[in-house]
Design a protein around this motif. Structure first.
Motif, PDB file in Angstrom:
ATOM      1  N   GLY A  15      -6.087 -13.410   5.621  1.00 14.21           N
ATOM      2  CA  GLY A  15      -6.043 -14.671   4.913  1.00 14.21           C
ATOM      3  C   GLY A  15      -6.150 -14.546   3.415  1.00 14.21           C
ATOM      4  O   GLY A  15      -6.576 -15.471   2.747  1.00 14.21           O
ATOM      5  N   GLU A  16      -5.748 -13.393   2.858  1.00 18.14           N
ATOM      6  CA  GLU A  16      -5.773 -13.253   1.402  1.00 18.14           C
ATOM      7  C   GLU A  16      -4.553 -13.937   0.785  1.00 18.14           C
ATOM      8  O   GLU A  16      -3.613 -14.310   1.467  1.00 18.14           O
ATOM      9  N   ARG A  17      -4.579 -14.068  -0.526  1.00 19.05           N
ATOM     10  CA  ARG A  17      -3.446 -14.664  -1.229  1.00 19.05           C
ATOM     11  C   ARG A  17      -2.239 -13.735  -1.150  1.00 19.05           C
ATOM     12  O   ARG A  17      -2.371 -12.515  -1.050  1.00 19.05           O
ATOM     13  N   ASP A  18      -1.044 -14.334  -1.233  1.00 17.93           N
ATOM     14  CA  ASP A  18       0.183 -13.550  -1.067  1.00 17.93           C
ATOM     15  C   ASP A  18       0.258 -12.377  -2.033  1.00 17.93           C
ATOM     16  O   ASP A  18       0.647 -11.278  -1.655  1.00 17.93           O
ATOM     17  N   ASN A  19      -0.112 -12.613  -3.303  1.00 17.69           N
ATOM     18  CA  ASN A  19       0.025 -11.541  -4.296  1.00 17.69           C
ATOM     19  C   ASN A  19      -0.885 -10.365  -3.977  1.00 17.69           C
ATOM     20  O   ASN A  19      -0.538  -9.213  -4.220  1.00 17.69           O
ATOM     21  N   GLU A  20      -2.083 -10.630  -3.399  1.00 13.13           N
ATOM     22  CA  GLU A  20      -3.002  -9.542  -3.066  1.00 13.13           C
ATOM     23  C   GLU A  20      -2.473  -8.726  -1.890  1.00 13.13           C
ATOM     24  O   GLU A  20      -2.604  -7.502  -1.854  1.00 13.13           O
ATOM     25  N   VAL A  21      -1.846  -9.405  -0.914  1.00  8.59           N
ATOM     26  CA  VAL A  21      -1.271  -8.699   0.228  1.00  8.59           C
ATOM     27  C   VAL A  21      -0.081  -7.859  -0.217  1.00  8.59           C
ATOM     28  O   VAL A  21       0.105  -6.724   0.229  1.00  8.59           O
ATOM     29  N   VAL A  22       0.727  -8.404  -1.119  1.00  8.65           N
ATOM     30  CA  VAL A  22       1.868  -7.653  -1.644  1.00  8.65           C
ATOM     31  C   VAL A  22       1.383  -6.389  -2.349  1.00  8.65           C
ATOM     32  O   VAL A  22       1.996  -5.320  -2.232  1.00  8.65           O
ATOM     33  N   GLU A  23       0.257  -6.493  -3.065  1.00  7.55           N
ATOM     34  CA  GLU A  23      -0.311  -5.315  -3.731  1.00  7.55           C
ATOM     35  C   GLU A  23      -0.641  -4.227  -2.719  1.00  7.55           C
ATOM     36  O   GLU A  23      -0.411  -3.044  -2.961  1.00  7.55           O
ATOM     37  N   VAL A  24      -1.200  -4.626  -1.572  1.00  4.99           N
ATOM     38  CA  VAL A  24      -1.524  -3.655  -0.520  1.00  4.99           C
ATOM     39  C   VAL A  24      -0.258  -2.963  -0.049  1.00  4.99           C
ATOM     40  O   VAL A  24      -0.196  -1.735   0.081  1.00  4.99           O
ATOM     41  N   PHE A  25       0.800  -3.758   0.210  1.00  4.10           N
ATOM     42  CA  PHE A  25       2.062  -3.192   0.686  1.00  4.10           C
ATOM     43  C   PHE A  25       2.688  -2.246  -0.336  1.00  4.10           C
ATOM     44  O   PHE A  25       3.305  -1.243   0.025  1.00  4.10           O
ATOM     45  N   LYS A  26       2.523  -2.565  -1.629  1.00  2.85           N
ATOM     46  CA  LYS A  26       3.146  -1.756  -2.666  1.00  2.85           C
ATOM     47  C   LYS A  26       2.326  -0.527  -3.013  1.00  2.85           C
ATOM     48  O   LYS A  26       2.877   0.553  -3.257  1.00  2.85           O
ATOM     49  N   GLU A  27       0.992  -0.673  -3.033  1.00  2.77           N
ATOM     50  CA  GLU A  27       0.139   0.410  -3.527  1.00  2.77           C
ATOM     51  C   GLU A  27      -0.118   1.489  -2.482  1.00  2.77           C
ATOM     52  O   GLU A  27      -0.101   2.677  -2.811  1.00  2.77           O
ATOM     53  N   PHE A  28      -0.379   1.089  -1.237  1.00  2.00           N
ATOM     54  CA  PHE A  28      -0.765   2.087  -0.243  1.00  2.00           C
ATOM     55  C   PHE A  28       0.321   3.142   0.010  1.00  2.00           C
ATOM     56  O   PHE A  28      -0.003   4.317   0.161  1.00  2.00           O
ATOM     57  N   PRO A  29       1.603   2.772   0.053  1.00  2.00           N
ATOM     58  CA  PRO A  29       2.617   3.828   0.226  1.00  2.00           C
ATOM     59  C   PRO A  29       2.678   4.807  -0.936  1.00  2.00           C
ATOM     60  O   PRO A  29       3.209   5.902  -0.788  1.00  2.00           O
ATOM     61  N   GLU A  30       2.125   4.413  -2.102  1.00  2.00           N
ATOM     62  CA  GLU A  30       2.179   5.276  -3.277  1.00  2.00           C
ATOM     63  C   GLU A  30       0.897   6.093  -3.476  1.00  2.00           C
ATOM     64  O   GLU A  30       0.896   7.068  -4.229  1.00  2.00           O
ATOM     65  N   LEU A  31      -0.201   5.696  -2.823  1.00  2.00           N
ATOM     66  CA  LEU A  31      -1.482   6.366  -3.034  1.00  2.00           C
ATOM     67  C   LEU A  31      -1.477   7.764  -2.433  1.00  2.00           C
ATOM     68  O   LEU A  31      -1.082   7.963  -1.279  1.00  2.00           O
ATOM     69  N   GLU A  32      -1.936   8.723  -3.220  1.00  2.00           N
ATOM     70  CA  GLU A  32      -2.071  10.096  -2.731  1.00  2.00           C
ATOM     71  C   GLU A  32      -3.351  10.203  -1.910  1.00  2.00           C
ATOM     72  O   GLU A  32      -4.408   9.724  -2.321  1.00  2.00           O
ATOM     73  N   ASP A  33      -3.245  10.826  -0.741  1.00  2.00           N
ATOM     74  CA  ASP A  33      -4.404  11.021   0.124  1.00  2.00           C
ATOM     75  C   ASP A  33      -5.135  12.282  -0.325  1.00  2.00           C
ATOM     76  O   ASP A  33      -4.591  13.389  -0.189  1.00  2.00           O
TER      77      ASP A  33
END
Length: 594
Positions: A267-285
């Motif tokens: 139930g987060e705001r759309d922009n915060e969910v989009v950030e998750v979709f954009k950032e996690f594929p780019e984050l180095e583990d």
């Protein structure tokens, strides 16, 4: 709950997402049904039954829905599909694969398969013919993004079973038969890599054994040092908007010692969910050197989705976490924000005209939250292998009021409280966790204290308590200085204040943009805590309060340069020597003996 003949019904009333259905047969609590509307089929869940009336919450918009619409009950509860291929997926609360959906907006009544049915997996048998197995036992495994994904005896089976056939090693699709087992009556059960499980029923394929208390290393100093959380533990992060809840969750997700990460955006705001979709594929583990998304599953429901879908998302995320825990893996589940989930519960409760509790939330809100948090934990599986779910949720209290019902109810359930402070966020002291209001109840556990004595320091608990006292005393002193003025208090007051500032800047604050300072191993945390306390224990000579601030600012700067340097590197040692030289300039000399 499954029946041979499906019960049907017709819509008799509509209150937003609450639909009243007159049924012609038996229905069960939490049973799934589908409402026919023109060319669309809307999924719903039974939440209340009164005589011939079933009250269902619809997971879609009910705009245009009319009375007399036909309803078909499926005979089972809301389920998730469990199989290889869940990692790296983006799902909604009903486990629809969002990447398979077209268009900018989700279409009402569109449901997608959560799996790739054509993908082939390299299967390796773990069980042998004639083995005795029970629900949750491992029959084989495949490699899913480098993680061992165990294929288990279906959780729905009861009693002991015998392995009659086990497929040889090779490549198979998820729907291919990989084993045949027989029950005590001799009935054959064909097993594939796929199984389903109701989201509101905990998976309990494990033994009742005492759990150990292992600290979960997050790399965040203000958590690990002052208020640690254990593997399989529970915690929550409340705080006003803009204090860094989402960023802190991302940092913990990236750095924590976990095999699997599950993010529930309930139930987060759309922009915060989009950030998750954009950032996690780019984050180095940092643990594998690959992308973090490879061991992550995202369950996303935005605040403009129906409230019922918001509620489903947290249960879907927890069930997937339990599935991976049954494989003997360490799972980290992050939910952002559980306030939206509680608001969904409130809306449906109000529509059913139930007796309201504080702030119109359901009377049983505390029980619902406690039951959900209780699904996390450290367990031993049937084969004595350990598995765990560490659950950390965030709460978004209106106006930053930490006395509101959701925060208070969550405080009763979670063992760790990481309260974010608006004043710390405004002064750019990140992470903005309030060191005085926050706490970890695990520090009171004898097993945790023993672990800290063995792995950190014999006097570690005393050092942590002392650090909190220094911070609390510094806050009180700052208030006195603000009231009386800099020259209205003795120099000792300024020394006391700056000692707490040193603890704050060196231990509590971290630079998320610096590769070294963003994550601090426990050994380094211990070293820096000892160094700070060593400086605090020294007596310094000052003639005027202005000298105090200038001196401690130099010390703090040196400590921060040490935080940016690789541990025990030449740069680190050089900065430490410079720090010692600065300290020796001011340290109070002891009188020589005659």
């Amino acid at each position: 709950m499954e029946r041979k003949d499906k019960t049907t019904g017709i819509v008799t009333g509509i209150i937003a997402n609450l639909v009243i259905v007159k049924v012609d047969g038996p229905v069960g609590q939490n049973e799934i049904c589908f409402i026919r509307h023109n060319d669309e089929t809307l999924m719903a869940e039974v939440i209340k039954i009164t005589g011939e009336q079933a009250f269902v919450q619809v997971f879609e918009s009910t705009r245009g829905l009319r009375p007399d619409s036909k309803v078909v009950f499926e005979g089972h509860m809301l389920e998730v599909t469990l199989a290889p291929g869940i990692l790296s997926r983006n799902y909604d609360g009903l486990q629809n694969d969002l990447d398979k959906m077209e268009g900018v907006f989700l279409k009402r009544g569109e449901y997608t398969d959560p799996l790739d049915r054509e993908a082939q997996w390299e299967f390796k048998p773990l069980a042998q013919k004639d083995d005795q197995v029970v629900a949750g036992d491992w029959l084989g495994e495949v490699q899913e993004n480098g993680m061992p994904h165990r294929i288990m005896v279906p959780f729905k089976l009861k009693g002991r079973h015998t392995v009659k056939e086990i497929t040889k090693e090779g490549k198979y699709r998820v729907d291919d038969q990989i084993a045949v087992i027989t029950n005590e009556e001799g009935e054959e059960i064909k097993v594939t890599m796929v199984q389903k499980w109701p989201v509101k029923m905990p998976i309990k394929a494990f033994k009742n054994k005492p759990r150990p208390f292992k600290l979960l290393e997050t790399g965040v100093r203000c958590i690990d040092t002052l208020n640690p959380i254990t593997e399989g533990g529970t915690g929550f992060i409340p705080g006003p908007f803009g204090t860094g809840k989402t960023v802190l969750q991302h940092a913990i997700s990236k750095q924590a010692e976990a095999d699997i990460v599950i993010i529930a955006a309930c139930g987060e705001r759309d922009n915060e969910v989009v950030e998750v979709f954009k950032e996690f594929p780019e984050l180095e583990d940092p643990h594998t050197g690959k992308k973090l998304i490879e061991r992550t599953t995202i369950i996303a429901n935005t605040s403009n989705m129906p409230v019922a879908a918001r509620e489903a998302s947290v249960y879907t995320a927890m069930t997937i976490a339990e599935y991976y825990r049954c494989m003997g893996l360490r799972v980290l589940l992050m939910a952002d924000s559980t306030s939206r989930w509680a608001q969904a519960l409130r809306e449906m409760s109000n529509r059913m005209e139930e007796l309201p509790g504080p702030d119109a939330f359901p009377m049983d809100l505390s029980a619902i939250i406690s039951n959900f948090y209780a699904r996390a934990g450290y367990v031993y599986l049937n084969n004595d292998k350990p598995g765990s779910i560490t659950f950390i949720g965030t709460v978004s209290p209106a106006g930053g009021n930490l006395k509101e019902p959701v925060t208070e109810s969550t405080r009763k359930a979670a063992r760790c409280f990481y309260g974010l402070s608006q004043s710390r966020a405004d002064s750019k002291r990140y992470p903005a966790i309030d060191p005085i209001e926050s706490y970890s109840k695990y520090l009171e556990y004898e097993e945790v204290q023993k672990s800290l004595r063995e792995n950190m320091d014999e006097n570690w608990i005393n050092k942590v308590t002392r650090a909190k006292d220094i911070l609390f005393t510094g806050k009180e002193t700052m208030e006195q200085i603000n009231i009386l003025g800099d020259d209205g208090v003795p120099v000792d007051f300024h020394i006391r204040f700056w000692r707490s500032e040193m603890m704050d800047f060196v231990i509590l604050q971290q630079d998320a943009f610096d590769k070294v300072d963003s994550v601090t191993p426990l050994k380094r945390q211990k070293y820096m805590m000892d160094k700070v306390l060593e400086v605090i224990d020294k007596e310094f000579e000052f003639q005027h309060f202005e000298e105090v601030g200038d001196f401690f600012k130099r010390i703090i700067n040196q400590f921060k340069q040490m935080n940016y340097a690789k541990f025990h590197s030449d740069d680190f040692k050089t900065r430490e020597k410079e720090l010692d030289d600065i300290i020796n300039e001011r340290v109070q000399k002891e009188p020589a003996e005659n």
